[in-house]
Design a protein around this motif. Structure first.
Motif, PDB file in Angstrom:
ATOM      1  N   ILE A   4       0.219  -1.262  -0.044  1.00 46.47           N
ATOM      2  CA  ILE A   4      -0.257  -0.190   0.027  1.00 46.47           C
ATOM      3  C   ILE A   4       0.939   0.895   0.331  1.00 46.47           C
ATOM      4  N   VAL A   5       1.087   0.924   0.960  1.00 46.59           N
ATOM      5  CA  VAL A   5       2.894   2.338   0.925  1.00 46.59           C
ATOM      6  C   VAL A   5       3.069   2.952  -0.654  1.00 46.59           C
ATOM      7  N   LEU A  33       8.400   0.043   6.605  1.00 46.17           N
ATOM      8  CA  LEU A  33       7.901   1.454   6.113  1.00 46.17           C
ATOM      9  C   LEU A  33       8.128   2.426   5.424  1.00 46.17           C
ATOM     10  N   GLY A  34       9.550   2.867   5.651  1.00 47.06           N
ATOM     11  CA  GLY A  34      10.259   3.832   5.272  1.00 47.06           C
ATOM     12  C   GLY A  34      11.051   3.862   4.326  1.00 47.06           C
ATOM     13  N   GLY A  75      -2.926  10.722   1.370  1.00 46.06           N
ATOM     14  CA  GLY A  75      -4.151   9.552   2.709  1.00 46.06           C
ATOM     15  C   GLY A  75      -3.184   9.145   3.432  1.00 46.06           C
ATOM     16  N   GLU A  76      -4.223   8.365   4.441  1.00 44.49           N
ATOM     17  CA  GLU A  76      -3.632   7.750   5.681  1.00 44.49           C
ATOM     18  C   GLU A  76      -4.019   6.102   5.625  1.00 44.49           C
ATOM     19  N   LEU A  77      -2.353   5.505   6.081  1.00 41.05           N
ATOM     20  CA  LEU A  77      -3.070   4.029   6.395  1.00 41.05           C
ATOM     21  C   LEU A  77      -2.592   3.712   8.029  1.00 41.05           C
ATOM     22  N   LYS A  78      -3.813   2.475   8.792  1.00 41.00           N
ATOM     23  CA  LYS A  78      -4.439   2.586   9.571  1.00 41.00           C
ATOM     24  C   LYS A  78      -3.758   0.953  10.251  1.00 41.00           C
ATOM     25  N   VAL A  79      -3.073   0.774  10.993  1.00 42.86           N
ATOM     26  CA  VAL A  79      -2.990  -0.888  11.054  1.00 42.86           C
ATOM     27  C   VAL A  79      -2.831  -1.083  12.136  1.00 42.86           C
TER      28      VAL A  79
END
Length: 327
Positions: A138-139, A189-190, A247-251
């Motif tokens: 997704i990232v 993720l970075g 946008g934003e991703l939350k897990v």
């Protein structure tokens, strides 16, 4: 070699969940031997879990020619010593996290593993579950736009202050225990290796952090933040938040997604939730370790990767004004 014979160093509480039960689902792996400081305890453990061989001490297990690989769940301060001895004995190693007490030890282990041509894997089991790959997908997709910040929290209550995780001589501390997960996920993720900007610890005694927060900066300018605790006002928080300019991703619960997790994406165009199904994280990990040894399969959590994470742990302790573990 068609089946990997694994020996266990110590009868730690994590062994049934992390190795014994997964081995029942991975036919190419067998838990063949165990050794513990107390041979009687090792014998009871072996009888309960169907382990054929009990050795009187750790070195005897390493000297066993029938053993191909070693699982090392010993206290943090013993990881480097016994992983190095396992490598010297010609054994592949699955070592619990954190990999070692500090970056210098991690570098020594990584160099020894490379010279011996052995698989040495750090046991970040969550990395082998499909959820971790989906988060990165997704990232990378650009759906969130340019990433501005990544926040990872790994907070849980551990009020048993006699636990080894509160022992400085054994390599304890919230950053070592919970924070290594947060840093590993942040790096996954970075983009590139971040630099530590600020760090603040809440202490349990002079040398043990019961909680740690750290702010970091990636080479592309995006911000990183980790929150780790074993005892603080933030009782339970195991989460990831990636904020981009689109946008934003939350897990929620990235560490044990087989139990429960929640992934959500929010952009101007869409709001959605996803469920990434899969087996137990430890089953994926053991399958990956076995595949790496038997067929040269990929290792996501290599010894070289562990050197980077341990370097960040060292730097966070320095910036927070604390002694490194193993100093």
């Amino acid at each position: 070699m068609t089946q990997l014979a694994i020996g266990v160093l110590g009868a730690a509480r994590i062994v049934p969940m992390a190795l014994v039960r997964p081995a029942a689902r991975v036919p190419e792996a067998v838990v063949a031997a165990i050794a513990a400081r107390d041979p009687q305890r090792a014998g009871r453990f072996a009888a309960k879990h169907g382990i054929a061989t009990v050795h009187d001490n750790y070195q005897a297990l390493l000297d066993d020619p029938q053993i191909d690989a070693v699982y090392n769940p010993l206290p943090n301060a013993l990881h480097a010593e016994w992983t190095l001895k396992a490598i010297a004995a010609g054994k592949h190693v699955l070592c619990e996290k954190p990999f070692t007490s500090n970056a210098a030890q991690a570098r020594e282990v990584a160099d020894a593993a490379a010279a011996a041509g052995l698989v040495v894997m750090e046991a970040f089991h969550y990395r082998y579950h499909p959820l971790a790959a989906r988060m990165r997908e997704i990232v990378d997709s650009g759906e969130l736009g340019t990433v501005r910040s990544i926040e990872v929290a790994m907070c849980f209550p551990l009020p048993s202050f006699g636990d080894i995780r509160y022992s400085y001589p054994l390599g304890g501390g919230a950053l070592m225990d919970a924070g290594c997960y947060a840093l590993n996920c942040l790096r996954m993720l970075g983009d590139g290796t971040p630099q530590v900007r600020r760090a603040q610890a809440k202490l349990r005694g002079a040398d043990i952090d019961r909680a740690m927060t750290a702010e970091l900066r990636f080479p592309d300018g995006s911000a990183g933040r980790i929150t780790a605790s074993m005892w603080s006002g933030k009782v339970l928080d195991i989460s990831v938040r990636v904020l981009g300019d689109a946008g934003e991703l939350k897990v929620l619960n990235f560490v044990a997604p087989h139990l429960y997790h929640r992934l959500s994406v929010r952009t101007a165009a869409v709001r959605r939730h996803e469920r990434v199904r899969g087996e137990h994280t430890y089953t994926y990990q053991l399958r990956a370790f076995t595949d790496a040894v038997l067929r040269g399969g990929p290792v996501l959590t290599s010894a070289e990767d562990a050197v980077v994470t341990m370097g960040l742990i060292d730097e966070i302790y320095r910036v927070a004004g604390m002694r490194l573990r193993g100093a």
